[in-house]
Structures are given as C-alpha cells and as structure tokens.
Design a protein around this motif. Structure first.
Motif, PDB file in Angstrom:
ATOM      1  N   GLU A   1      30.628  -9.357   6.166  1.00  0.00           N
ATOM      2  CA  GLU A   1      32.013  -9.791   5.950  1.00  0.00           C
ATOM      3  C   GLU A   1      32.072 -10.866   4.864  1.00  0.00           C
ATOM      4  OE1 GLU A   1      35.742 -11.626   8.509  1.00  0.00           O
ATOM      5  OE2 GLU A   1      33.814 -11.263   9.509  1.00  0.00           O
ATOM      6  N   SER A   2      31.180 -11.928   5.000  1.00  0.00           N
ATOM      7  CA  SER A   2      31.175 -13.003   4.006  1.00  0.00           C
ATOM      8  C   SER A   2      30.840 -12.452   2.648  1.00  0.00           C
ATOM      9  CB  SER A   2      30.139 -14.068   4.380  1.00  0.00           C
ATOM     10  OG  SER A   2      30.335 -14.463   5.693  1.00  0.00           O
ATOM     11  N   PHE A   3      29.826 -11.534   2.677  1.00  0.00           N
ATOM     12  CA  PHE A   3      29.414 -11.010   1.388  1.00  0.00           C
ATOM     13  C   PHE A   3      30.543 -10.285   0.700  1.00  0.00           C
ATOM     14  CE2 PHE A   3      27.479  -7.818  -1.406  1.00  0.00           C
ATOM     15  CZ  PHE A   3      26.737  -8.654  -2.236  1.00  0.00           C
ATOM     16  N   SER A   4      31.295  -9.487   1.393  1.00  0.00           N
ATOM     17  CA  SER A   4      32.420  -8.751   0.782  1.00  0.00           C
ATOM     18  C   SER A   4      33.448  -9.728   0.264  1.00  0.00           C
ATOM     19  CB  SER A   4      33.133  -7.829   1.774  1.00  0.00           C
ATOM     20  OG  SER A   4      32.330  -7.438   2.757  1.00  0.00           O
ATOM     21  N   LYS A   5      33.716 -10.820   1.003  1.00  0.00           N
ATOM     22  CA  LYS A   5      34.694 -11.825   0.571  1.00  0.00           C
ATOM     23  C   LYS A   5      34.250 -12.415  -0.765  1.00  0.00           C
ATOM     24  CE  LYS A   5      35.607 -15.617   2.972  1.00  0.00           C
ATOM     25  NZ  LYS A   5      35.456 -16.301   4.287  1.00  0.00           N
ATOM     26  N   TRP A   6      32.940 -12.760  -0.805  1.00  0.00           N
ATOM     27  CA  TRP A   6      32.434 -13.344  -2.051  1.00  0.00           C
ATOM     28  C   TRP A   6      32.485 -12.359  -3.185  1.00  0.00           C
ATOM     29  CZ3 TRP A   6      27.618 -15.021   1.149  1.00  0.00           C
ATOM     30  CH2 TRP A   6      27.975 -16.058   2.004  1.00  0.00           C
ATOM     31  N   LYS A   7      32.227 -11.134  -2.868  1.00  0.00           N
ATOM     32  CA  LYS A   7      32.214 -10.122  -3.924  1.00  0.00           C
ATOM     33  C   LYS A   7      33.610  -9.987  -4.504  1.00  0.00           C
ATOM     34  CE  LYS A   7      30.642  -5.509  -5.062  1.00  0.00           C
ATOM     35  NZ  LYS A   7      31.810  -5.075  -5.748  1.00  0.00           N
ATOM     36  N   ALA A   8      34.642 -10.018  -3.626  1.00  0.00           N
ATOM     37  CA  ALA A   8      36.034  -9.926  -4.088  1.00  0.00           C
ATOM     38  C   ALA A   8      36.343 -11.110  -4.998  1.00  0.00           C
ATOM     39  CB  ALA A   8      36.956  -9.939  -2.881  1.00  0.00           C
TER      40      ALA A   8
END
Lengths: 389, 900
Positions: free
Chosen positions: B379-386
C-alpha cells in the motif's frame, strides 16, 4: 178390536214465505185449529188412542208461548190417550218442546215417547213400538230395534218418523225405513210421519204402512194433505181398516193454466170458480203458460185482480208465458207515431229472438231478458194508450 | 211558401209613414242605409208571425208610435200551396184587428178568417205550430249569425221534405223512461256511469234492505248454530257420562277380581322367595367347589411350568460360557491391531513435528531478512509510486512550459518569451516595459491548462514548481528511511522484500497442510516433549534417521506413514467388527437367561398367590357351613403338593355333599313354583290402590259431567224460546224483500231497455234528415275553402259543431275555427236547410247583413250559393251597402231611403 187415530207433521210454527205476514200468521193459527179438529174427531169416533208420528213442531226452538198453547189444546180438547214421538224437525234433544220443562203440566193422557221400548196401551190389547229421532238426520232406521212377535203380544203398532223406501232417489240419511219394515218386524200397522200427503203403497200386501199426512196443508205441492186416518184392527194379524178424514181449514190448490186469447181467459175463470173448494179458504197457485198479445195480458191481469178478490190468496208464475204483440197491436202503437215504430220493432225482435241482441249502451253484464223486453213493450203499449193513440 | 209583399204602417219610429216591399219568389236584395227601417220591418214581420193581433203584451205596446193612438198594421201577401194569401194584422185595436184572406179570381180577396182564428189559419198554412220559431231559424239577424236556434217547425219541415218521421208519443215515452232511469246527465234509477244503481232508487233500496235483512238472519243463524252446538255438547257430555258410568261399574268388578288374584300372587311370591334362597345357597356352594377345583388345577399347571423354566436356564448357561470365550479372543486381536495403529500414528506425529520445526526455522530466517531490508508494504509503495509519477509529470510540464514561454522560473517575472514563428524571443526583463506589457496582454495556451494570460500562466507554473519541490522533499524522506538514495533503489528493495514475504507465505501454507493445528508454535522443546510424553517407544535409530532428514524427505516419510496408517486402520475396523459381533452374541445369551429367570420369578410369585387363594377358599368353605371342620395346611412353595390328596380331604368331600343336597332342594322348589304360578299379570298392592284411585277419579268425572250438563241445559232452554219464530219471520221478510228486489231490478232494466231502444230509433231518424244537410254543407265547404276543410259536423239540432281539416284528417271544434269560417259554416248550414226544406215548396230565408267577417274571395262563393239556393227558396238579403251583393243576372233589388 183396537181403534185409533193416526196423525203427524203438525209443523206448528211453520215458515210461510209466499203469503205475506198477515196471512202467514192466520195460516199458522189454523194449524192449531186443525189439531182441535182432530181431537174432536177422535172423541167423536171414540178411538182408543191417538198416534202422532213426529214433527209436531216446525222446530225445537219455537217459542215457549206456542208450546204452552199446544199443551193447553192437548190438555183441554180431549182425554183420549195420545202417544207422541219426536220427528226430524223436532228431534229428541235438550230443547225438544215437550220435554223442555217448566212449560206447563202435560195431563196424564198425553204420552211423550222418548225410549226405544214397547209401550202397552192400558185397557187395550195393543202395544206401540216407537222410533225416536234424536237428530235432524240419521242413516239408520228408527225402528231397527223392534223385537219379533211373542205369542202373548196383542196388536203391534209401529210409530215412526222417516222416509219409507218405496220411492226412488230418497236421501239415505233421512231416517230410512225399509220397504218391508212392517212385515219384517211383524207389525199390524206402521204409522209413519214425515211426508205431508196421505200415502200408502198398493204394492204392500196387505197394506198396513201409512203416512197420515199433515192435518193442515203446508204448501202447494202436497197432493193430498189436510187429513188424519182412523184405523181399526180387529185382531192381531188382521188387515187394518182405514178411513181418511179431512180436518184442514184451508186448501192449497195449484193449477196449470194456458193463456192465449180472451176465450182462454174465460175458460180459466170458469175452471177456477168451479173448483170444489171454498175460495175464501183457498190458496191458489197458477202456473201460467202460452203465447199471447199485449191486450190479453192486460185482460189476464184484470182476471187476476178479480181472483184475488175471490180467493184467500192467489199467486202466479208467468215464466212460461210469452208475450207477442199482434200485428194490429204493433200497428196501433206505431202507426202515425213516427220513429216510435223503430223502437217497437227493436223490442219485438228482442222478444222474438229471446234477447240475443244487446242494444248499444246496455249497461249490465247479462243481456236483457225476454220478460224485460216484454215489459218494455207493455210500457209503450200502456203509454200509447194513455196518450189516446 | 214565399212572401210576395210586406207592408207596414203606423209602426213605431215610422209614425204614419209606411214601408212596402214587393218581393220576388227567388232572390231579393234590400239595400237601405242605417235608419232606413230595415230592422223595424223585420221586427214587424217577427211580431206578425208570432203574435196574435189581440195580444196586449209589452212587445206589442212598444211598436205603437210614441205618444199617438195610431194602430200599427202589417200586411203580408204570400203564396203557399199554389195559392195567394193575405194576412193583415192591426195591433192595439179593440176589434177587427186581423184578417186572413185567400185570393180568388180577378185579384179579389176572400176573407177566410178573422181575429185570432186568422193567426191560427196562417200558422196552419205554413205548417208550423210556432211561427216565430220557424222564422227564427231562417231569419238571421245582425250579430246572431253563428247561433242556430232550430225550431221544431223547421226540423219537422225538413224531415217531411226528406221523408223521415217525428214522434210526439215517442218523445213522451222517451222522456218518461228518462225520468225513471235517467241518462248520462239526468238523475234517475241508474248512476251516471250506469254500471250501478243509484242510491235511493227502488232497486238500490230493495238491495240494501235485503242485505240488511240477510245480515240480521246471519246473526240469528249463528245463534242457532251456537245453540245446536250446545245441544251436541250436552248430547256428547251425556254419552261421555254414560261411558264413565259403565267404566265405573266394570272397574268395581275388576277390583274384586284383582283382590282375589293378589292372594294367589302373595303365596306364589312366598314360594318364590324360598326357591330363590335355595338357589342362592346352591349357587354359593357351587361357586366354592368350582373355585377349589379350579385352583387345584391351576397350581398343578404352574408347578409344571416352573420345572420347564429351570431346565431352560441350565441350557442357556452352557451357551453363555462358549460365547464369552469367543468374545475375549476376538477382543485381544482387536486390541493388538489398535496398539500397532497408535504406534504408527505416533511416529507420523513425530515426523510431522520435525517437518514443522524445519519450516518454522526457515520462516524465522526470512522474517529476519525482511526486517533488515525494511518492511515496505504494498500500500505504502503504491502511494509513493503515485507521488513519484506526479512529480515526474509536473516536472515534464514545467519543462514544456519553459520551452514555450521561455519562462525562467524566478519570481520577478523576467525572462524571454518566444512566440510561435518568431526567431527572436521577447525580452521581458524589467525595463523592457513595452514587451512586458505586450507579453502580459498575450494569451498563451498551456497544454492541459487551457488559455491563460502569460501572467496567469506564470503564476500557475510557479505554483506547480513549489508543489513539485515539496513532493520531492517527501520522497527524499522515504529514501532516507529505507537507506536508499533513488527511486530505482527503493523499487529494487521493495521487490526483494516482496519476494521474501511470498516465500514465507508459501512456507506457512505448507505448515497449514500439516495434520495438526498449532504447527506454527512447534519448536524443539515441544518436539522433545512429544517424544518423552508419547506412550509409544520410538527406536533410537528412527529418531536419529529422522533428524538427519530434510524437510522434503520428511514430507515423503510422512506420506509413507499415512499409507501404513490407512491400512492399519482398515485392519483395526475389521477386528473391531468381529469383536462387536461376538460381544453382541454373548449379550443375547445373557439377556435370554435373565428373561427366563424373570419368568421363573413370576411363576413362583403366582404359585404363592394361588396357594394363598386356595387357603382362602378353604377358609370360605369352612365359614359357609359349620359342619365343615378340617382345613389342611397350605403348601406355599408347591413342594410335595398332591392334587389327589387334596381332593380326598374331609373338607372337600363335605363340600361336595352339601353342594349336591342344595342342588336337589333348588330343583324341587323350582318345580313347585311352576305349578303354583298364577295366570296373567302380577297383582300388587299398587295395582289395587291404582284401581281404587281410578274409581274415585271416575266418580269425580261423572259428577263433573253432570255439573256441565246442568249448566248447559239452563242456557239451551233460554235460547230455544222463540228462536225459530225470529228466524222464520226474518226468512219470510227476506223472501218479500227478495221479490221486491227482483221486481225493482226487472223494472229498472225494462225501463233502461225502453230508453235505449227509443233513443236508438230516434237517433236513427235524426241521421236520416241530418245527412242530406251535412252533405250539402260539406260539398260547399270543400269548394269554398278549396278543400282546406272536407266535412262539416252538425249535431242533431243542426248546430255546426266542427269541421274536418283535409290536412291530417283532423277535426277542428267550432271553438277552434276562425270567426269568419264559423259564420260561413252557419250561413251554409242555413242555406242547406232552406234548400232542403224547400224541396216541396219554397220557404223564405232572410239574412240581415250576415256575412260581415267574410273576405271578398269567399263572398264570391256566397253570392254563387245564394243564387243557387234562390232557385228553390225565397231569399231576402238586407244590407246597408250593396257592394258585397252585386249579383250577376237578374234579381229583385229594392233600395230604401233613410227616414227623415
């Protein structure tokens, strides 16, 4: 020998519808007079006893006054023993006049028979076998009870009220009495009441059953009334000797008369005036027939007026009298009177055709009668006459 | 008849002047202005026709000229029956006031009658008893045009003319008949509707009287009926009383008989009681004997039964021993197989635990690794990727904007702007105010942002730049956290962590596949505990060999054990089945033995009871008769029981003897009883009592009836007195009333018949003379109205009543017609009457200005008809003006002068 007087059907208090109130009263009075007559006759003939075969009263409900008068007559006019039975008009019920009581003492010679048992007549070799009517109608013979003859029996006399079965078509609840009742019960004489004419049957042999008839006629259609019978029997089983005696005050005559012309009226007048009766004591009934004219009818009316003056009472029945005016009459009431002729012709047609034609505007349900058309014609006839035409 | 001359002198307003009219026999027109004496002339004519000259009535006195002694004189010359006549009347003169003359040769007059006779002769001549009436009809005075006052004289004359007859006598008889029965209008013996008789008429009175008498008779008859019913009642009561009396006599006889009968019954009942006692004793002894016998029988049977059951039990015990042996062998086998299965299961458990231990160790190792790398969740990784994608995109835009507007991102809004197509960029540096202003006013389209002014674009770009920088700062923080310096490094680290986690998950799945729940908590300790606590001995070599094995090998080993266990489980199930069967068999035999023991117990109990009962019976027998003495000892257990011995006991024998004796006595008494039994129903005290009561009852009934009879008798005597005379008198009166009614009925009907036939004859005649007039009027009416009207209605008085319209053939009453038409109809009627009445001899008809409401067109027809009629009748028309009456051809025209 036994000798007695046979009577019955006095019908005291009789109803008389035809003669008017005054004459009816007189005729009723005459019935008591007839009893006085027969009691006098009994004395004169020196009979041993009197038999009365019922219907002494027209009804049980006659007045106390009439009963008292009757008892007084019976008490005072004779001492000959008299044996009386009830009839279908005055059956033995609580109101039977002779036993109703409190109406005066019957003298010892008067015997009211109320039981079906033999009654020996004192000092005479005879017994009476009475039949008792206890109702208006009964289909049993009132003398069924009568026992056979015993050797010691004297003259056996039956006394009953009923219809003797010698005539055809008699009602079967009218106290029938067998044709051979006298033979069967071995009676020397059977004294009957009920029929108002003196009657016996030649077919009976020997003749010993008799209706005495009423002592005072009661109507026009009685052939031979107003009589009593004096009966003599010498020994038991002897043939009775009968003598008929008239005791009536009035006679009732009935004649068929044919009216056609003036001559026929003369003939009628002669015939009626030559009747063997006392006109002032005679009631006359005329059955008028024939075909005649207006004028002859008027003359017939005059004749009737004349007869009414002469006879005690006259009545006529014109049902079979036809009125057909003559040509002269028609002419006399229509010639020179204009259209009146038309009316006369119309009425004539009605008379001739027995009123098969009904005039316009006739307000009644049934067509005019012939006698009405005749009357209308007679009215014209009279009016024309009055006008002097 | 027609007038030839009319002459008046000394007449009213004329004084000594005279008027003389010379008239033609056909058409005369007298023209005179008003006040020329026309009316006077007609008044004089009327008086001459109707009044004797000797008359002194007022009308006569009025015609004398005022204040003079002049004698009014009228002279009429007329022709009738082919002769001339003259009538002279001088009024108000004492003698010689009238003269009636007949013409003779040479114009000489011969006096035929004088005075009143003259008047009569004149009327005779004109064939009228009422001269004025005749005159009235055909003289049409002014204003009286429409009413026609038909006189009898005229109708007679018309009737004579058409050949019909009148009838005075007929009229008289008709009016007599009408007087009696009445008609639709007049009161008489019949009502208006004639369906009924009128009240007060002889018929109705007789009817009412008869009804009244019948009502009275009905009352009397009802009384007689009641009387007769009472007589019947008395008769019935007497019969009933007689019936009661007969019954009473019978009942008394009955009572004596019944009392005798009752004595017989009493004796019978006594013997019966003895017999019943004997019977009861016999029955008692019999019962005892029977019970005793039965009980001995039962005891014997029960003893037999217990023996049988004991035998059965012994046999079953043998069977049980055999079954127990088999069951125990089978059970041992089963236990062994079960122990073996448990050993296998324990070893598999050990192997599985070892395997779990191995897996757990690997998972721990991987978890340690993940911890070192930093746990980057998805979840965190996707947020950062966005965030990273956003930063990259904004940067790209900013770069594009810079390219387009040459925008240098400083806050002073300096820089260059190159417009499309221009080689030289605009220098927007401060000082180049012109360019700056120009640039400011330019609209620049920014990609994705739409059109903005340069200023706005620059503001937006600046905003984006700030945002990007902030985001880049956040990303740098993340890199620092995970010990990396760039996005690709962070990404690679995330992939590594992810892979480890997947591996751990796989291992956990494997753990889950193991056949026990808490595999995750297995450690070396728990494995050791398992081994030490297990009831199965694990061989040392098995332990060592297992510990040597890898996780995969352990897995295979477990699989092998599973198979073994499966087989062993089958074996154990089979053995268990066998053992259970054996065990069941053993149980069945045990149950059977128990059942038999139960049965035995029951029988023993029953036996005990039976012995008790037997003893009771013996007690009972003993008690029943004092002669019985011996009571043998009861044998409760049945041992040594002997039925024969029992039966030969003294008591038993005594019982038998007593029973036989009782039976004999019973039979003897029963025979006696049959012989003395009375015939018929039993008579008891109650019967006698009831009979006595009914005697009293009958006595009472008889006296009641006697009372009723006495009561009714009194009333009957009273009503009988004279009832016959009352009914008789009423019947005689009714007969008289009936005859009266018959006679009244006949009279009424005969009179009605008379009325109807007379009326019919009269009407027939009327129609005979009316018809020609109707026809004539109709003919002219059709012509004059040009077929507007087709027929005229005239009543028997010749008064016009209606006219029939051709249209729709409807009839118009005279009231519906116009005044003119009515006037013309009356005019035509008069003309027709005159024409027909003149068939044998002319009669005069006088019109005084009659057609005042007639139009010229119809007037023409009227003139035509006047001419036509004048060929047969004398017509005299008075008019004040000659205009309407201009006739073609010749006619007598007279003109009068106005009086001075």
């Amino acid at each position: 020998m036994v000798k007695f007087l046979h009577t019955g059907d006095w019908q005291l208090g009789q109803t008389l519808k035809l003669v008017g109130p005054d004459r009816a009263e007189e005729l009723r009075k005459s019935r008591l007079e007839a009893i006085e007559n027969l009691l006098a006759l009994a004395r004169a003939e020196d009979v041993d006893f009197i038999l009365s075969a019922g219907d002494n009263f027209e009804s049980n409900q006659v007045s106390d006054g009439l009963i008292r008068k009757t008892i007084t007559t019976l008490n005072d006019c004779s001492t000959v023993p008299i044996y009386i039975i009830p009839g279908n008009h005055d059956p033995l019920m609580e109101d039977y006049p002779f036993t109703r009581g409190v109406l005066g003492q019957l003298d010892d010679h008067i015997h009211i028979l109320t039981e079906e048992e033999p009654v020996d007549v004192p000092q005479v070799n005879a017994s009476i076998y009475p039949g008792i009517c206890r109702h208006k109608k009964d289909s049993h013979s009132p003398i069924d009870w009568v026992p056979g003859r015993k050797p010691e029996d004297g003259v056996r006399v039956g006394l009953a009220h009923g219809s003797w079965q010698v005539l055809p078509e008699l009602p079967d609840d009218d106290y029938p009495i067998a044709e051979d009742a006298a033979t069967e019960k071995d009676l020397d004489y059977l004294a009957l009441g009920h029929w108002h004419s003196t009657f016996s049957s030649p077919a009976e042999s020997p003749q010993r059953t008799y209706y005495s008839g009423t002592p005072e006629p009661t109507s026009f259609n009685e052939g031979d009334s107003g009589n009593v019978l004096i009966v003599e029997i010498h020994e038991p089983k002897d043939k009775p000797q009968i003598v008929k005696q008239s005791v009536a005050k009035y006679s009732w005559a009935e004649r068929d008369v044919g009216v056609s012309d003036e001559v026929s009226l003369e003939y009628i007048r002669d015939e009626l005036l030559s009747l063997d009766v006392t006109p002032k004591k005679t009631l006359l009934n005329l059955d008028v027939s024939g075909t005649t004219s207006l004028e002859v009818v008027r003359l017939y009316d005059d004749l009737l007026d004349d007869l009414e003056d002469r006879f005690y009472f006259v009545r006529d029945d014109r049902t079979d009298l036809s009125l057909i005016p003559t040509d002269e009459e028609i002419q006399s009431i229509s010639t020179g009177k204009g259209w009146l002729k038309g009316a006369v012709e119309n009425l004539e047609t009605l008379v001739a055709d027995n009123c098969e034609y009904v005039p316009d505007g006739w307000p009644f349900d049934d067509p005019p009668k012939k006698e009405e058309a005749e009357r209308a014609l007679a009215l014209i006839y009279t009016k024309v006459d009055e006008e002097g035409g | 008849m027609h007038f030839k001359k009319i002459k008046i002198e000394n007449w009213a307003g004329l004084y000594d002047r005279g008027i003389e009219l010379k008239l033609a026999k056909d058409l005369n027109l007298v023209i005179g202005p008003n006040e020329s004496g026309k009316s006077t002339l007609m008044g004089a004519l009327k008086l001459a026709l109707s009044t004797k000259a000797s008359s002194r009535k007022k009308e006569v006195e009025k015609v004398q000229p005022w204040d003079t002694d002049l004698h009014p004189t009228i002279e009429l010359e007329l022709r009738a029956r082919d002769k001339d006549y003259r009538l002279t009347k001088t009024f108000l003169k004492s003698t010689g006031n009238a003269e009636f003359c007949e013409s003779v040769e040479n114009g000489e007059w011969l006096t035929v009658a004088e005075g009143d006779a003259a008047h009569s002769r004149f009327l005779e001549l004109i064939n009228s008893r009422e001269g004025e009436g005749f005159f009235n009809t055909l003289w049409v005075p002014q204003g009286k045009t429409i009413e026609i006052d038909t006189s009898k004289g005229l109708t007679d004359r018309i009737k004579q003319a058409v050949g019909t007859t009148t009838s005075d006598v007929g009229e008289k008889i008709l009016s007599y008949a009408l007087g009696v029965v009445g008609d639709e209008n007049n009161k008489g013996w019949l009502t208006k509707t004639r369906r009924n008789v009128a009240s007060g008429s002889p018929w109705n009175e007789a009817k009412e009287k008869l009804e009244e008498l019948k009502g009275e008779l009905n009352d009397l008859q009802a009384k007689r009926k009641e009387h007769q019913e009472n007589l019947e009642k008395i008769q019935n009561l007497k019969q009933e009383k007689e019936a009661f009396r007969k019954r009473l006599k019978q009942k008394k006889k009955d009572l004596i008989e019944k009392e005798e009968k009752k004595k017989e019954w009493d004796r019978f009942k006594e013997v019966k009681r003895d017999a019943q006692e004997a019977k009861a004793r016999y029955r008692g002894l019999y019962e005892n004997k029977k019970d005793w016998d039965d009980k001995l029988e039962e005891i014997e049977e029960t003893l037999e039964k217990t023996k049988e059951i004991n035998g059965e039990i012994k046999r079953l015990e043998e069977k049980r021993k055999e079954a127990a042996k088999q069951e125990s062998a089978s059970r041992e086998k089963y236990d062994r197989a079960k122990a073996e299965l448990e050993g296998l299961q324990a070893k598999r458990g050990y192997l599985e635990r070892l395997r779990a231990l191995e897996i757990n160790r690997k998972i721990d190792f991987l978890a340690e690794k993940v911890e070192k790398l930093g746990d980057i969740d998805e979840e965190s990784f996707s947020k950062w990727k966005a965030l990273k994608d956003e930063v990259d995109s904004t940067r790209k835009q900013l770069r594009a904007s810079e390219l387009k507007i040459g925008f240098r991102s400083d806050s002073n809004l300096t820089g260059q702007i190159r417009l499309d197509g221009d080689e030289e960029p605009l220098d927007l540096s401060p000082g180049n105010e012109l360019e700056r202003t120009a640039a400011k006013s330019l609209e620049i389209e920014l990609q994705d942002v739409g059109k903005f002014s340069v200023e706005t674009a620059m503001e937006r770009a600046l905003e984006a730049k700030n945002r990007v920088e902030e985001d880049e700062k956040k990303l740098d923080e993340v890199y620092e956290t995970y010990g990396v310096n760039s996005w690709p490094a962070l990404h690679a680290q995330y992939e590594k962590v992810k892979e480890k986690k997947e591996r751990m998950s796989e291992l956990r799945d494997q753990l889950g596949e193991l056949d026990y729940e808490n595999a995750t908590s297995i450690d070396e300790e728990t494995v050791r505990e398992f081994v030490s606590e297990s009831e199965v001995d694990f061989p040392g070599e098995f332990i060592n060999a297992s510990e040597e094995k890898s996780q995969a090998e352990l897995a295979d080993e477990v699989e092998r054990f599973n198979e073994k266990i499966g087989d062993q489980q089958g074996e154990v199930e089979n053995l268990k089945g066998d053992w259970k069967e054996k065990e069941g068999r053993l149980k069945d035999v045990k149950d059977e033995i128990n059942a038999k023991k139960g049965e035995l117990q029951v029988e023993n109990k029953a036996l005990e009871e039976k012995f008790n009962t037997l003893n009771n019976i013996k007690e009972r027998v003993k008690a029943a008769d004092e002669r019985f003495e011996d009571i043998p000892t009861p044998k409760q257990d049945g041992e040594g029981f002997d039925k024969e011995a029992e039966e030969s006991s003294e008591l038993y024998q005594e019982l038998m003897e007593a029973w036989r004796e009782a039976r004999r006595l019973r039979d003897e008494l029963e025979d006696d009883l049959e012989q003395i039994r009375p015939k018929g129903e039993e008579v008891t005290e109650d019967t006698i009592e009831a009979l006595k009561e009914s005697l009293d009852d009958l006595d009472k009934k008889i006296s009641d009836k006697e009372m009723d009879i006495r009561e009714l008798k009194g009333g009957v005597g009273e009503t009988a007195d004279g009832l016959h005379e009352k009914i008789r008198d009423k019947e005689e009166e009714i007969e008289r009333a009936r005859r009266k009614l018959e006679s009244a009925k006949k009279e009424t009907r005969a009179h009605e018949l008379l009325r109807l036939t007379l009326t019919e004859a009269k009407e027939r005649t009327s129609s005979e003379y009316l018809e020609p007039i109707r026809e004539k009027v109709g003919e002219r009416l059709r012509e004059m109205t040009q077929d507007r009207y087709t027929r005229a209605g005239l009543d028997s008085d010749l008064t016009p009543t209606s006219a029939v319209r051709s249209l729709r053939n409807t009839e118009a009453d005279s009231g519906d017609l116009s005044f003119g038409t009515k006037e013309q109809l009356s005019f035509l009627t008069r003309l027709a009457m005159a024409e027909i009445a003149s068939r044998n001899e002319r009669i005069p008809v006088i019109f005084d200005d009659s057609l005042v409401n007639t139009d010229p067109q119809r007037m023409e027809y009227m003139r035509k008809y006047l001419i036509e009629v004048s060929a047969k009748a004398q017509i005299i028309v008075f008019t004040c003006s000659g205009e309407d009456y201009k006739f073609d051809g010749s006619y007598n025209r007279i003109e009068l002068d106005r009086l001075p």
